[in-house]
Design an enzyme around this catalytic site. Structure first.
Site, PDB file in Angstrom:
ATOM      1  CB  CYS A 113      24.723  47.409  34.201  1.00 15.02           C
ATOM      2  SG  CYS A 113      25.618  48.500  35.302  1.00 15.02           S
ATOM      3  CG  HIS A 250      25.822  48.144  30.258  1.00 23.92           C
ATOM      4  ND1 HIS A 250      25.329  49.354  30.692  1.00 23.92           N
ATOM      5  CD2 HIS A 250      26.710  47.733  31.200  1.00 23.92           C
ATOM      6  CE1 HIS A 250      25.889  49.659  31.852  1.00 23.92           C
ATOM      7  NE2 HIS A 250      26.730  48.690  32.179  1.00 23.92           N
ATOM      8  CG  ASN A 280      28.280  51.624  33.798  1.00 21.73           C
ATOM      9  OD1 ASN A 280      27.069  51.681  33.608  1.00 21.73           O
ATOM     10  ND2 ASN A 280      28.874  50.545  34.262  1.00 21.73           N
TER      11      ASN A 280
HETATM   12  N1  ACO Z   1      43.247  55.675  38.151  1.00 26.51           N
HETATM   13  C1  ACO Z   1      44.507  55.216  38.193  1.00 26.51           C
HETATM   14  N2  ACO Z   1      44.816  53.969  38.608  1.00 26.51           N
HETATM   15  C2  ACO Z   1      43.790  53.177  38.989  1.00 26.51           C
HETATM   16  C3  ACO Z   1      42.452  53.610  38.976  1.00 26.51           C
HETATM   17  C4  ACO Z   1      42.205  54.923  38.535  1.00 26.51           C
HETATM   18  N3  ACO Z   1      40.956  55.433  38.471  1.00 26.51           N
HETATM   19  N4  ACO Z   1      41.662  52.600  39.411  1.00 26.51           N
HETATM   20  C5  ACO Z   1      42.467  51.561  39.668  1.00 26.51           C
HETATM   21  N5  ACO Z   1      43.754  51.902  39.419  1.00 26.51           N
HETATM   22  C6  ACO Z   1      44.955  51.079  39.555  1.00 26.51           C
HETATM   23  C7  ACO Z   1      44.762  49.940  40.514  1.00 26.51           C
HETATM   24  O1  ACO Z   1      45.000  50.346  41.854  1.00 26.51           O
HETATM   25  C8  ACO Z   1      45.802  48.963  40.032  1.00 26.51           C
HETATM   26  O2  ACO Z   1      47.061  49.361  40.515  1.00 26.51           O
HETATM   27  P1  ACO Z   1      48.168  48.259  40.979  1.00 26.51           P
HETATM   28  O3  ACO Z   1      48.451  47.461  39.729  1.00 26.51           O
HETATM   29  O4  ACO Z   1      49.283  49.120  41.441  1.00 26.51           O
HETATM   30  O5  ACO Z   1      47.480  47.468  42.045  1.00 26.51           O
HETATM   31  C9  ACO Z   1      45.817  49.174  38.519  1.00 26.51           C
HETATM   32  O6  ACO Z   1      45.223  50.460  38.305  1.00 26.51           O
HETATM   33  C10 ACO Z   1      45.050  48.120  37.750  1.00 26.51           C
HETATM   34  O7  ACO Z   1      43.758  47.955  38.342  1.00 26.51           O
HETATM   35  P2  ACO Z   1      42.710  46.928  37.760  1.00 26.51           P
HETATM   36  O8  ACO Z   1      41.452  47.006  38.560  1.00 26.51           O
HETATM   37  O9  ACO Z   1      43.344  45.580  37.641  1.00 26.51           O
HETATM   38  O10 ACO Z   1      42.493  47.522  36.298  1.00 26.51           O
HETATM   39  P3  ACO Z   1      41.714  46.935  35.068  1.00 26.51           P
HETATM   40  O11 ACO Z   1      42.565  46.924  33.898  1.00 26.51           O
HETATM   41  O12 ACO Z   1      40.975  45.660  35.411  1.00 26.51           O
HETATM   42  O13 ACO Z   1      40.590  48.062  34.801  1.00 26.51           O
HETATM   43  C11 ACO Z   1      38.249  48.433  35.211  1.00 26.51           C
HETATM   44  C12 ACO Z   1      39.652  48.351  35.808  1.00 26.51           C
HETATM   45  C13 ACO Z   1      38.221  49.601  34.258  1.00 26.51           C
HETATM   46  C14 ACO Z   1      37.254  48.682  36.349  1.00 26.51           C
HETATM   47  C15 ACO Z   1      37.894  47.143  34.436  1.00 26.51           C
HETATM   48  O14 ACO Z   1      38.232  46.029  35.213  1.00 26.51           O
HETATM   49  C16 ACO Z   1      36.438  47.049  34.066  1.00 26.51           C
HETATM   50  O15 ACO Z   1      35.949  47.818  33.253  1.00 26.51           O
HETATM   51  N6  ACO Z   1      35.706  46.078  34.598  1.00 26.51           N
HETATM   52  C17 ACO Z   1      34.330  45.823  34.236  1.00 26.51           C
HETATM   53  C18 ACO Z   1      33.404  46.776  34.884  1.00 26.51           C
HETATM   54  C19 ACO Z   1      32.013  46.510  34.354  1.00 26.51           C
HETATM   55  O16 ACO Z   1      31.800  46.045  33.259  1.00 26.51           O
HETATM   56  N7  ACO Z   1      31.003  46.787  35.097  1.00 26.51           N
HETATM   57  C20 ACO Z   1      29.675  46.530  34.523  1.00 26.51           C
HETATM   58  C21 ACO Z   1      28.735  46.415  35.442  1.00 26.51           C
HETATM   59  S1  ACO Z   1      28.588  47.833  36.429  1.00 26.51           S
HETATM   60  C22 ACO Z   1      27.132  47.602  37.322  1.00 26.51           C
HETATM   61  O17 ACO Z   1      26.436  46.662  37.198  1.00 26.51           O
HETATM   62  C23 ACO Z   1      26.801  48.628  38.309  1.00 26.51           C
END
Ligand code: ACO
Length: 323
Positions: A113, A250, A280
């Protein structure tokens, strides 16, 4: 002083749009969850037989047209992708052949990314050193091909697309010396491999593999590293956050983008946001966002743009560009 001056940009998105509601029929998720956590409403997905190079070629043609430059005048293509058509040769060479460019060199860079910032920085260095005179910088991805469509924690986050920018080496004098790429800052930290990677590849598994991510961990690093690298690139030029006209980040997550904007003291209407429509698109997300804001008239000549991104590696970086 030689500067890499921006001559034009272009973008391309596959025709097929997949909404959150459509995804919710296939995996256990909801529009509400996806929008609340990320700001994403939809993504574009490449058609069967539509490859990264096809998206890149279309974005490049549009960028060249916008720049008013013929492909035969290019002597450099740097293409950022983590989803090349083939293991080799470089997808950039496919773009080169399709565009009809015969001079100089075309090659890929891989920083996921952060790829577009890396590609821009490499092209800028080659232009400034006199190795090349006119460059096409492309970010193009088909992440839909490396997603585990049963893993709701990753498959809802990504989309396909391509963006491109044309740069020319120009001897700047007076006010024009202040245009183009003003500074770049690049970083990586390979210790964080396990929080964002693809579990396959030609040397290890001989398969392509699927994207694996510990989202929460990546999120933490993104917030800290983006704030640091943005400060670093500003320090290199003596400019401050007050000088920035547009943040073109990004597009991974609206919450990360909002956090960076707040740290810079930028009003929300100074931040280019496309994550809602594109999701993304990895290396394509910055040039796609840029193209959106240039074509709708928000970004104007002489505006100061801050581009920044972070991705697998971890790899991250930022560029300051005077449009
Ligand atoms: N729908 C519903 N529930 C979901 C989903 C979904 N699609 N995905 C995960 N959950 C659930 C999980 O199972 C978890 O449930 P639990 O609490 O019962 O265990 C809950 O939602 C919370 O999950 P988290 O992963 O802790 O959620 P978070 O608030 O951290 O959001 C996210 C996740 C959106 C991925 C976030 O962490 C994020 O954006 N991270 C950064 C990603 C990023 O910037 N990537 C950039 C680089 S990408 C690259 O280089 C290819």
């Amino acid at each position: 002083m030689i500067r890499s001056v921006v001559k034009g940009c272009g973008g391309y998105l596959p025709a097929r749009i997949v909404t959150n509601e459509e995804l919710a029929k296939k995996v256990d998720t909801s529009d509400e969850w996806i929008q609340q956590r990320t700001g994403i409403k939809q993504r574009h997905i490449a058609a069967e037989g539509e490859f990264t190079s096809h998206l890149a070629i279309k974005a490049s043609e549009r960028a060249l047209e916008h720049a008013g430059i013929d492909a035969t005048d290019l002597d450099l293509i740097v293409l950022a992708t983590a989803t090349p058509d083939e293991t080799f040769p470089a997808t950039a060479t496919r773009v080169q052949a399709a565009l009809g460019m015969r001079n100089g060199a075309a090659f890929d860079v891989q920083a996921v990314c952060a790829g577009f910032i890396y590609a821009l920085s490499v092209a800028d260095s080659l232009l400034k050193s006199g190795t090349a005179s006119k460059a096409l910088v492309v970010g193009a991805e088909t992440f839909s091909r490396i997603l585990d469509w049963h893993d709701r924690s990753t498959c809802v986050l990504f989309g396909d697309g391509a963006g491109a920018m044309v740069l020319a080496a120009e001897e700047g004098t007076g006010a024009s010396a202040d245009r183009g790429v003003l500074a770049n800052a690049l970083h990586s930290d390979g210790r964080h491999h396990d929080i964002l990677y693809v579990d396959g590849g030609p040397s290890s598994t001989r398969t392509t593999g699927f994207l694996r991510m510990e989202g929460r961990e990546v999120f933490k690093h993104a917030v800290v590293n983006m704030a640091a690298v943005v400060g670093e690139v500003l320090d290199k030029t003596g400019l401050t956050s007050k000088d920035i006209d547009w943040l073109v980040p990004h597009q991974a997550n609206k919450r990360i983008i909002d956090g960076t904007g707040r740290k810079l003291g930028l009003a929300a209407d100074r931040i280019v946001l496309t994550v809602d429509k594109h999701a993304n698109t990895s290396a394509a997300s910055i040039p796609l966002a840029l193209d959106t804001a240039v074509k709708d008239g928000r970004i104007k000549r002489d505006d100061l743009l801050l581009l920044e991104g972070i991705g697998g590696g971890l790899a991250w970086g930022a560029s300051l560009v005077r449009w």
